[in-house]
Design a protein around this motif. Structure first.
Motif, PDB file in Angstrom:
ATOM      1  N   LYS A 168       0.848  -1.204   0.000  1.00  0.00           N
ATOM      2  CA  LYS A 168       0.000   0.000   0.000  1.00  0.00           C
ATOM      3  C   LYS A 168       0.877   1.245   0.000  1.00  0.00           C
ATOM      4  N   ALA A 169       1.900   1.210   0.857  1.00  0.00           N
ATOM      5  CA  ALA A 169       2.792   2.366   0.973  1.00  0.00           C
ATOM      6  C   ALA A 169       3.534   2.599  -0.338  1.00  0.00           C
ATOM      7  N   ALA A 170       3.974   1.494  -0.981  1.00  0.00           N
ATOM      8  CA  ALA A 170       4.747   1.620  -2.214  1.00  0.00           C
ATOM      9  C   ALA A 170       3.855   1.954  -3.412  1.00  0.00           C
ATOM     10  N   GLY A 171       2.562   1.655  -3.293  1.00  0.00           N
ATOM     11  CA  GLY A 171       1.627   1.938  -4.390  1.00  0.00           C
ATOM     12  C   GLY A 171       1.841   1.067  -5.620  1.00  0.00           C
ATOM     13  N   THR A 172       2.492  -0.106  -5.458  1.00  0.00           N
ATOM     14  CA  THR A 172       2.775  -0.962  -6.616  1.00  0.00           C
ATOM     15  C   THR A 172       1.636  -1.950  -6.868  1.00  0.00           C
ATOM     16  N   ASN A 173       1.415  -2.300  -8.149  1.00  0.00           N
ATOM     17  CA  ASN A 173       0.376  -3.298  -8.446  1.00  0.00           C
ATOM     18  C   ASN A 173       0.920  -4.405  -9.342  1.00  0.00           C
ATOM     19  N   ASP A 174       2.210  -4.685  -9.225  1.00  0.00           N
ATOM     20  CA  ASP A 174       2.800  -5.685 -10.117  1.00  0.00           C
ATOM     21  C   ASP A 174       2.655  -7.119  -9.613  1.00  0.00           C
ATOM     22  N   ASP A 175       2.142  -7.328  -8.391  1.00  0.00           N
ATOM     23  CA  ASP A 175       1.746  -8.674  -7.991  1.00  0.00           C
ATOM     24  C   ASP A 175       0.321  -8.605  -7.448  1.00  0.00           C
ATOM     25  N   MET A 176      -0.258  -9.784  -7.131  1.00  0.00           N
ATOM     26  CA  MET A 176      -1.680  -9.819  -6.769  1.00  0.00           C
ATOM     27  C   MET A 176      -1.981  -9.017  -5.501  1.00  0.00           C
ATOM     28  N   ILE A 177      -1.105  -9.109  -4.508  1.00  0.00           N
ATOM     29  CA  ILE A 177      -1.386  -8.363  -3.274  1.00  0.00           C
ATOM     30  C   ILE A 177      -1.328  -6.865  -3.556  1.00  0.00           C
ATOM     31  N   GLY A 178      -0.344  -6.444  -4.343  1.00  0.00           N
ATOM     32  CA  GLY A 178      -0.249  -5.034  -4.709  1.00  0.00           C
ATOM     33  C   GLY A 178      -1.490  -4.585  -5.474  1.00  0.00           C
ATOM     34  N   LEU A 179      -1.918  -5.437  -6.404  1.00  0.00           N
ATOM     35  CA  LEU A 179      -3.103  -5.126  -7.200  1.00  0.00           C
ATOM     36  C   LEU A 179      -4.334  -4.972  -6.293  1.00  0.00           C
ATOM     37  N   MET A 180      -4.491  -5.906  -5.359  1.00  0.00           N
ATOM     38  CA  MET A 180      -5.661  -5.846  -4.471  1.00  0.00           C
ATOM     39  C   MET A 180      -5.571  -4.660  -3.517  1.00  0.00           C
ATOM     40  N   ALA A 181      -4.332  -4.388  -3.036  1.00  0.00           N
ATOM     41  CA  ALA A 181      -4.163  -3.312  -2.052  1.00  0.00           C
ATOM     42  C   ALA A 181      -4.373  -1.936  -2.683  1.00  0.00           C
ATOM     43  N   ASN A 182      -3.980  -1.801  -3.937  1.00  0.00           N
ATOM     44  CA  ASN A 182      -3.969  -0.462  -4.529  1.00  0.00           C
ATOM     45  C   ASN A 182      -5.010  -0.194  -5.601  1.00  0.00           C
ATOM     46  N   ASP A 183      -5.514  -1.249  -6.255  1.00  0.00           N
ATOM     47  CA  ASP A 183      -6.443  -1.009  -7.364  1.00  0.00           C
ATOM     48  C   ASP A 183      -7.872  -1.448  -7.062  1.00  0.00           C
ATOM     49  N   THR A 184      -8.185  -1.776  -5.805  1.00  0.00           N
ATOM     50  CA  THR A 184      -9.540  -2.231  -5.492  1.00  0.00           C
ATOM     51  C   THR A 184     -10.031  -1.532  -4.225  1.00  0.00           C
ATOM     52  N   PHE A 190     -11.238  -3.359  -1.760  1.00  0.00           N
ATOM     53  CA  PHE A 190     -11.341  -4.470  -0.802  1.00  0.00           C
ATOM     54  C   PHE A 190     -10.929  -4.020   0.599  1.00  0.00           C
ATOM     55  N   SER A 191     -11.685  -4.477   1.603  1.00  0.00           N
ATOM     56  CA  SER A 191     -11.285  -4.222   2.990  1.00  0.00           C
ATOM     57  C   SER A 191     -10.111  -5.123   3.336  1.00  0.00           C
ATOM     58  N   MET A 192      -9.408  -4.782   4.422  1.00  0.00           N
ATOM     59  CA  MET A 192      -8.274  -5.595   4.856  1.00  0.00           C
ATOM     60  C   MET A 192      -8.716  -7.036   5.118  1.00  0.00           C
ATOM     61  N   GLN A 193      -9.881  -7.183   5.757  1.00  0.00           N
ATOM     62  CA  GLN A 193     -10.396  -8.517   6.067  1.00  0.00           C
ATOM     63  C   GLN A 193     -10.663  -9.322   4.795  1.00  0.00           C
ATOM     64  N   GLU A 194     -11.229  -8.677   3.796  1.00  0.00           N
ATOM     65  CA  GLU A 194     -11.503  -9.345   2.520  1.00  0.00           C
ATOM     66  C   GLU A 194     -10.204  -9.746   1.852  1.00  0.00           C
ATOM     67  N   LEU A 195      -9.264  -8.801   1.860  1.00  0.00           N
ATOM     68  CA  LEU A 195      -8.006  -9.014   1.183  1.00  0.00           C
ATOM     69  C   LEU A 195      -7.227 -10.196   1.786  1.00  0.00           C
ATOM     70  N   ILE A 196      -7.185 -10.237   3.117  1.00  0.00           N
ATOM     71  CA  ILE A 196      -6.465 -11.336   3.773  1.00  0.00           C
ATOM     72  C   ILE A 196      -7.140 -12.672   3.463  1.00  0.00           C
ATOM     73  N   PHE A 197      -8.475 -12.699   3.517  1.00  0.00           N
ATOM     74  CA  PHE A 197      -9.146 -13.975   3.249  1.00  0.00           C
ATOM     75  C   PHE A 197      -8.951 -14.406   1.799  1.00  0.00           C
ATOM     76  N   LEU A 198      -8.987 -13.437   0.877  1.00  0.00           N
ATOM     77  CA  LEU A 198      -8.751 -13.768  -0.535  1.00  0.00           C
ATOM     78  C   LEU A 198      -7.347 -14.348  -0.735  1.00  0.00           C
ATOM     79  N   CYS A 199      -6.371 -13.757  -0.060  1.00  0.00           N
ATOM     80  CA  CYS A 199      -4.995 -14.278  -0.175  1.00  0.00           C
ATOM     81  C   CYS A 199      -4.926 -15.716   0.334  1.00  0.00           C
TER      82      CYS A 199
END
Ligand code: HEM
Ligand code: SF4
Lengths: 397, 68
Positions: free
Chosen positions: A201-217, A219-228
């Motif tokens: 999130k801090a780096a603002g990168t979306n070149d992997d799935m976590i980056g994509l989910m953290a920065n381009d969606t 999704f709540s933190m809870q959703e994101l962790i469960f999706l991972c």
């Protein structure tokens, strides 16, 4: 009217690579009601058209909660029906909201870009296998580490947490998974993932799935962790089992193996046929839906509120292709149901395809004389998960 | 005959699975922005039709259509 037959959830098989005994006969005449060992009844649908209908008709909901699952005991489901981020347990718009942004990460183009890296991982593992010498266990040497490493890299999670992913997956996909154990593992995994998400999130990168989910969606933190957790779990158990099962089917049908050996460049078409056939032979019932209205399927009225389990024996239905009960690696790819159908069709299908194609092709190119060190029927198979596979595959070359 | 058939994707139901791309890579692609299916050749020539029909059959969201 009729007594519900007992569902062979236990996967009792005469031959480890063939459908559970008596199952095909029991379900071949259209939807039949079966009784799960935990006392829940569900219709089993196994025709090609019926399975496509159930999986794509919005009147069938995928919302879980007290559903038959694959449990053979009375325990409660491991994942709550309302778990945020449970992509496989929600319908309609709410599902699309989670699914759409992930689809971008699994695009065909993106998966093709990953191929050189997948090849490298495969080659490194086959190098080690060769250096250690025969006999080797194919599951530990290639089938398990390959998808595990690939999904970790795709997400952007350090591979040293593999043990933890696997332990979490065992409870999540275990037939009688323990909710307490699952929560303990998932909590630990959440602790590993949270700082990674924060960093992306801090780096603002979306070149992997976590980056994509953290920065381009959104999704709540809870959703994101469960999706991972879901991706890590779904990403290795299935692919690993199938790479092993494909190899075993080829060992059992040397004329078919010869077709792959002759022209390994056809690995893409060959993997589709192996997928169709292997999934069909497993036959089991693992994908569940619930009717929200009365719906007719294959001439049978399924009432609102009834559970339906689809059987992928449908892959052996003549309606899909001629001589559907035979493995024929010379046939063109057909529209099989190995990755499901409808809006919940496997998100990772194109990744799994790339891994299976590269894995299988490289294995038999590198070791043209690869063969089982013991009879395929003598190997031990794992029945404890909703995915089925060989526990170990001893090979020589 | 160009113009005699039309291929469409109804993006509202598309899940970006890329099955259409696998079935007919010349006719379909996925958008770099959102991964959804797009039609590259809306009026494909006869030799491309088997792939398009395959895409219609394989699309898990059943949103690829071919009007003949
Ligand atoms: C050979 C390997 C695989 C097989 C046979 C397989 C099979 C399936 C099937 C049949 C479904 C549909 C379930 C349903 O309709 O309820 C599914 C869904 C799913 N798969 Fe896979 N899968 C494989 C590999 C993977 C990989 C590598 C990943 C992740 C990277 C993955 C992630 C998922 C996810 C997230 C879903 C849920 C999608 C949704 O509900 O929208 N799978 N898979
Ligand atoms: S096959 Fe269907 S769902 Fe998948 S990308 Fe193409 S149009 Fe969309």
């Amino acid at each position: 009217m009729t007594e519900a037959a007992v569902c062979p959830v236990m996967h009792e098989r005469d031959h480890p690579l063939q459908p559970p005994v008596g199952f095909a006969e029991a379900v071949s005449d259209g939807p039949v009601k079966m009784l799960w060992p935990n006392g829940v009844e569900a219709w089993v649908v196994s025709s090609y058209a019926g399975v496509r209908q159930v999986l794509s008709d919005p009147r069938f909901s995928t919302r879980k909660g007290g559903h038959p699952e694959m449990r053979t005991d009375e325990g409660e489901p491991v994942v709550d029906a309302d778990q945020p981020g449970n992509i496989n347990g929600i319908d309609g718009e709410a599902h699309m909201r989670l699914r759409r942004p992930l689809a971008r990460g699994f695009m065909v183009k993106r998966m093709n870009e990953l191929r050189p890296r997948i090849q490298q991982i495969v080659d490194e593992h086959l190098d080690v296998m060769e250096a250690k010498g025969a006999p080797a266990d194919l599951v530990g040497s290639l089938c398990l580490p390959l998808p595990s490493l690939v999904i970790a890299e795709l997400l952007g999670v350090p591979p040293e947490h593999q043990e933890l992913f696997q332990a979490t997956a065992r409870e999540m996909f275990g037939k009688n998974g323990s909710k307490d154990e699952y929560i303990a593992h998932a909590t630990k995994l959440g602790e590993v993932l949270s700082p990674i998400v924060a960093e992306k999130k801090a780096a603002g990168t979306n070149d992997d799935m976590i980056g994509l989910m953290a920065n381009d969606t959104d999704f709540s933190m809870q959703e994101l962790i469960f999706l991972c957790i879901g991706l890590l779990a779904a990403g290795h158990e299935t692919t690993s089992n199938f790479l092993g099962l494909f190899t075993l089917h080829l060992f059992e049908q040397p004329d078919q193996l010869e077709i792959l050996r002759r022209d390994p460049s056809r690995a893409d078409v060959i993997v589709e046929e192996l997928m169709r056939y292997t999934v069909g032979q497993l036959g089991g019932v693992g994908i569940t839906r619930r009717a929200t209205e009365d719906v007719e399927v294959d001439g049978v009225l399924i009432k609102a509120g009834d559970w339906v389990s689809v059987s992928l024996l449908a892959n052996l239905d003549e309606e899909l292709c001629p001589r559907a009960e035979e493995l024929d690696l010379e046939r063109d790819a057909v529209s099989h149901l190995g990755f499901g159908f409808g809006p919940h069709q496997c998100l990772g299908a194109n990744l799994a395809r790339a891994e299976l194609q590269i894995g299988l092709r490289s294995l038999f190119t590198r070791f043209p004389n690869l063969r089982p060190a013991v009879q395929v029927t003598e190997m031990s198979y794992r029945n404890d998960m909703i995915t089925y596979g060989a526990a170990a595959i001893p090979v020589v070359w | 005959m160009p113009g005699s058939v039309t291929v469409r994707i109804d993006q509202t139901g598309c899940i970006g699975s890329g099955q259409c791309v696998l079935a007919a890579p010349d006719v379909f692609d996925q958008s770099d922005d959102d991964g959804l299916g797009i039609v590259l050749i809306p009026e494909p020539s006869a030799d491309l039709l088997p792939g398009v029909r395959d895409a219609v059959e394989r699309c898990p969201a059943q949103v690829v259509s071919l009007e003949e």
